[in-house]
Enzyme design. Structure first.
Site, PDB file in Angstrom:
ATOM      1  N   LYS A   1     -10.429  12.810   7.725  1.00 52.48           N
ATOM      2  CA  LYS A   1      -9.941  12.473   9.061  1.00 52.48           C
ATOM      3  C   LYS A   1      -9.948  13.727   9.937  1.00 52.48           C
ATOM      4  O   LYS A   1      -9.645  14.810   9.450  1.00 52.48           O
ATOM      5  CB  LYS A   1      -8.490  11.972   8.982  1.00 52.48           C
ATOM      6  CG  LYS A   1      -8.326  10.569   8.451  1.00 52.48           C
ATOM      7  CD  LYS A   1      -6.870  10.140   8.501  1.00 52.48           C
ATOM      8  CE  LYS A   1      -6.655   8.772   7.870  1.00 52.48           C
ATOM      9  NZ  LYS A   1      -7.270   7.658   8.595  1.00 52.48           N
TER      10      LYS A   1
ATOM     11  N   LYS B   1       0.859  -1.194   0.000  1.00 53.07           N
ATOM     12  CA  LYS B   1       0.000   0.000   0.000  1.00 53.07           C
ATOM     13  C   LYS B   1       0.887   1.233   0.000  1.00 53.07           C
ATOM     14  O   LYS B   1       1.684   1.433   0.915  1.00 53.07           O
ATOM     15  CB  LYS B   1      -0.913  -0.011   1.229  1.00 53.07           C
ATOM     16  CG  LYS B   1      -1.726   1.282   1.416  1.00 53.07           C
ATOM     17  CD  LYS B   1      -2.686   1.227   2.611  1.00 53.07           C
ATOM     18  CE  LYS B   1      -3.353   2.576   2.863  1.00 53.07           C
ATOM     19  NZ  LYS B   1      -4.224   2.589   4.052  1.00 53.07           N
TER      20      LYS B   1
ATOM     21  N   ARG C   1      -7.685  -0.530   0.997  1.00 54.88           N
ATOM     22  CA  ARG C   1      -8.211  -1.808   0.492  1.00 54.88           C
ATOM     23  C   ARG C   1      -8.673  -1.690  -0.951  1.00 54.88           C
ATOM     24  O   ARG C   1      -8.662  -2.656  -1.697  1.00 54.88           O
ATOM     25  CB  ARG C   1      -9.314  -2.315   1.432  1.00 54.88           C
ATOM     26  CG  ARG C   1     -10.498  -1.429   1.529  1.00 54.88           C
ATOM     27  CD  ARG C   1     -11.377  -1.739   2.741  1.00 54.88           C
ATOM     28  NE  ARG C   1     -10.815  -1.221   3.995  1.00 54.88           N
ATOM     29  CZ  ARG C   1     -11.378  -1.364   5.181  1.00 54.88           C
ATOM     30  NH1 ARG C   1     -12.508  -2.036   5.308  1.00 54.88           N
ATOM     31  NH2 ARG C   1     -10.815  -0.858   6.268  1.00 54.88           N
TER      32      ARG C   1
HETATM   33  N1  BES Z   1      -4.353   4.571   6.685  1.00 55.46           N
HETATM   34  C1  BES Z   1      -5.460   4.279   7.513  1.00 55.46           C
HETATM   35  C2  BES Z   1      -5.128   3.271   8.633  1.00 55.46           C
HETATM   36  C3  BES Z   1      -4.193   3.751   9.702  1.00 55.46           C
HETATM   37  C4  BES Z   1      -4.692   4.311  10.859  1.00 55.46           C
HETATM   38  C5  BES Z   1      -2.830   3.564   9.570  1.00 55.46           C
HETATM   39  C6  BES Z   1      -3.815   4.712  11.843  1.00 55.46           C
HETATM   40  C7  BES Z   1      -1.973   3.966  10.546  1.00 55.46           C
HETATM   41  C8  BES Z   1      -2.464   4.540  11.710  1.00 55.46           C
HETATM   42  C9  BES Z   1      -6.604   3.699   6.697  1.00 55.46           C
HETATM   43  O1  BES Z   1      -6.666   4.094   5.383  1.00 55.46           O
HETATM   44  C10 BES Z   1      -7.840   4.134   7.374  1.00 55.46           C
HETATM   45  O2  BES Z   1      -8.069   5.304   7.415  1.00 55.46           O
HETATM   46  N2  BES Z   1      -8.590   3.200   7.909  1.00 55.46           N
HETATM   47  C11 BES Z   1      -9.766   3.518   8.638  1.00 55.46           C
HETATM   48  C12 BES Z   1     -10.813   2.503   8.241  1.00 55.46           C
HETATM   49  C13 BES Z   1     -12.184   2.892   8.667  1.00 55.46           C
HETATM   50  C14 BES Z   1     -12.713   4.031   7.817  1.00 55.46           C
HETATM   51  C15 BES Z   1     -13.061   1.674   8.496  1.00 55.46           C
HETATM   52  C16 BES Z   1      -9.441   3.396  10.127  1.00 55.46           C
HETATM   53  O3  BES Z   1      -8.652   2.553  10.503  1.00 55.46           O
HETATM   54  O4  BES Z   1      -9.960   4.209  10.892  1.00 55.46           O
HETATM   55 ZN    ZN Z   2      -4.858   4.705   4.515  1.00 58.72          ZN
HETATM   56 ZN    ZN Z   3      -7.784   5.937   5.152  1.00 58.64          ZN
END
Ligand code: BES
Ligand code: ZN
Ligand code: ZN
Length: 486
Positions: A257, A245, A331
């Site tokens: 975010k 990724k 994903r």
């Molecule tokens: N890149 C993030 C995951 C992440 C979170 C990596 C914290 C490192 C530290 C990923 O793309 C993401 O934002 N995932 C979300 C998924 C949710 C929307 C279901 C998450 O983990 O909050």
């Molecule tokens: Zn991400």
């Molecule tokens: Zn994300």
């Protein structure tokens, strides 16, 4: 840059600014320990990771429970961190380990990893420490196998330098390490190591109908990049495909975010950077396996063209995806990259990604999550992690969680209908893009926790750790060893 120099001398015959002595299992009764009489006065009891630096005696003592590889690796890094503020140019120490390579690989890793700092933004601070002299004398006075130690030291150096390469990529600020710049860095590394590079742009993704990857890219001012590197030695007996990724920045997209969660999202290309570190190390070590590294590289940005919650995307394999949350973008990018990766007919297919915050909630932020259908493969990854000195834990699939990613209006939704088990439902989403025949070959590593930690820990200093590189290189070394022993 530090250098480890292996010298055919006893410890006391070597001249250096500082002597490093590990206090093993609280045994103060060893010829290398010269200050035991004041340990009690200074309240030093030789506990794990306890440090006693006696500047006027030019000696540093570090407690370790026993001379295992991981204790030596972490002890070496800790010593360098403690000595960072001194003007020492050289350190000397003896040999400790008792495992097959006598801990030499671990010591080398610990020193090269522990010396790393991402500090090029500061006014140039001189790196003073230049040399680490390793005496040929053993703590437990065993005989020294020179060639075994020399080769272990060079393996350790290759691995640590590859980890540091990954760390540099991840630490670089996101407006500098753009998708385009990641291509530049990948090409440079490939050139230096004789790897083949193929970089595919938007047109290719459109032709390949990679609708999920393209959607994530839409609001970014940089085009998407599918980077494909290959290491193919003349003789190889297994084909390994790594998928990474490579989100050079993850704002969350329209499902934006909050500002504190966005901070550190430059690390969202940590999987791609780790895969690059692995192929760099494996090619330097000239291992007899072929490696294809496939990276899905883009930003997840906002803008008038951004993809939206409610959109339905079609991935390369024809499956339709209902977008519920644009922050579950990794994903989507990986879905298309995994489809492309399977066209390479791998023996092993491993993806590595900073995929979910849920993985850190499940395992803590020092541990990577390992998922997949093949129990044996997962076990091999876990034991490789132990050898490498990284933490990995498995998270189990089940059919009930699988049902939570079903959509009413498309084949699947990009986030589950339950808030629990988010690391697993993300992996189950990826599994939808793995053909049945490849399911036993596939494993998924979620490194969201360990890829970037905002404190010094173990062999890591603040920031990017290069998580996954050591585990995957050890995993590949083990594949080679198993083959050679047949
Ligand atoms: N890149 C993030 C995951 C992440 C979170 C990596 C914290 C490192 C530290 C990923 O793309 C993401 O934002 N995932 C979300 C998924 C949710 C929307 C279901 C998450 O983990 O909050
Ligand atoms: Zn991400
Ligand atoms: Zn994300």
């Amino acid at each position: 840059m530090i250098n480890i120099v292996f010298v055919n001398k006893k410890l006391k015959e070597i001249k250096a600014d500082i002597e490093l002595v590990f206090v093993v299992n609280k045994n103060f009764n060893h010829q290398w320990i010269k200050d035991a009489q004041i340990f009690d006065f200074l309240s030093f009891s030789g506990n794990e990771d306890e440090v006693l630096f006696l500047p006027e005696k030019r000696i540093i003592y570090i407690g370790i429970v026993n001379a295992t590889d991981d204790n030596l690796r972490q002890g070496a890094a800790l010593a360098l961190r403690k000595l960072r503020k001194t003007k020492a140019k050289s350190i000397k120490l003896g040999l400790y380990g008792h495992e097959n390579d006598f801990g030499a690989r671990a010591l080398a890793e610990g020193f090269y990893l522990g010396a790393y700092q991402y500090s090029r933004r500061f006014k140039k601070e001189q790196e003073r420490l230049k040399r680490i002299y390793l005496a040929s004398e053993f703590y437990n006075s065993r005989a020294t196998d020179f060639s075994a130690i020399k080769s272990a030291l060079s393996v350790g150096k290759v691995i640590a330098q590859s980890v540091n390469f990954t760390r540099n990529l991840v630490n670089t600020p996101p407006s500098e390490l753009t998708p385009v710049e990641l291509v530049v860095q990948a090409r440079k590394m490939a050139r230096e190591n004789g790897l083949t590079v193929m970089v595919k742009g938007k047109d290719f993704l459109q032709k390949q109908k990679m609708g999920a990857f393209l959607a994530v890219n839409r609001a970014s001012s940089y085009p998407p990049q599918l980077i494909h590197l290959r290491y193919k030695p003349k003789k190889f007996f297994k084909k390994i495909v790594l998928v990474g990724k490579g989100l050079t920045y993850d704002t969350g997209g329209l499902s934006l975010k909050p500002s504190n969660a966005m901070m550190t999202m430059k690390m969202d290309m940590g999987g791609a950077a780790a895969a690059l570190g692995v192929i760099k190390a494996v090619s330097k070590l000239a291992l007899p396996v072929s490696i294809d590294v496939i990276l899905g590289v883009t930003e997840n940005a906002i803008g008038k063209d951004a993809y939206k919650p409610d959109d339905i995307l079609t991935a390369k394999n024809g499956k339709t995806i209902e977008v519920i949350n644009t922050d579950a973008e990794g994903r989507l990018v990986l879905a298309d990259c995994l489809c492309y990766a399977q066209e390479q007919n791998p023996d092993y297919l491993i993806d590595i990604a900073t995929l979910t915050g849920a993985a850190m909630i499940a395992l803590g932020n020092y541990t990577a999550g390992v998922m997949g259908f093949n129990e044996e493969l997962k076990k091999e990854l876990l034991s490789a992690a132990v050898v490498a000195g990284e933490y990995c834990g498995t998270l189990p699939f089940n059919k009930f969680l699988q049902q939570k990613i079903k959509s009413k209006i498309a084949d699947i939704r990009n986030i589950a209908t339950t808030k629990y088990g988010g690391a697993i439902t993300a992996a189950l989403f990826l599994a939808e893009f793995i053909e049945d025949k490849n399911k036993p070959k596939w494993a998924h590593l979620d490194i969201a926790g360990p890829a970037y930690v905002e404190e010094d820990w173990g062999v890591n200093s603040f920031g990017a750790t290069g998580a996954g590189v050591r585990t995957l290189v050890s995993f590949i070394i083990n594949i080679v060893k198993k083959h050679n022993n047949k």
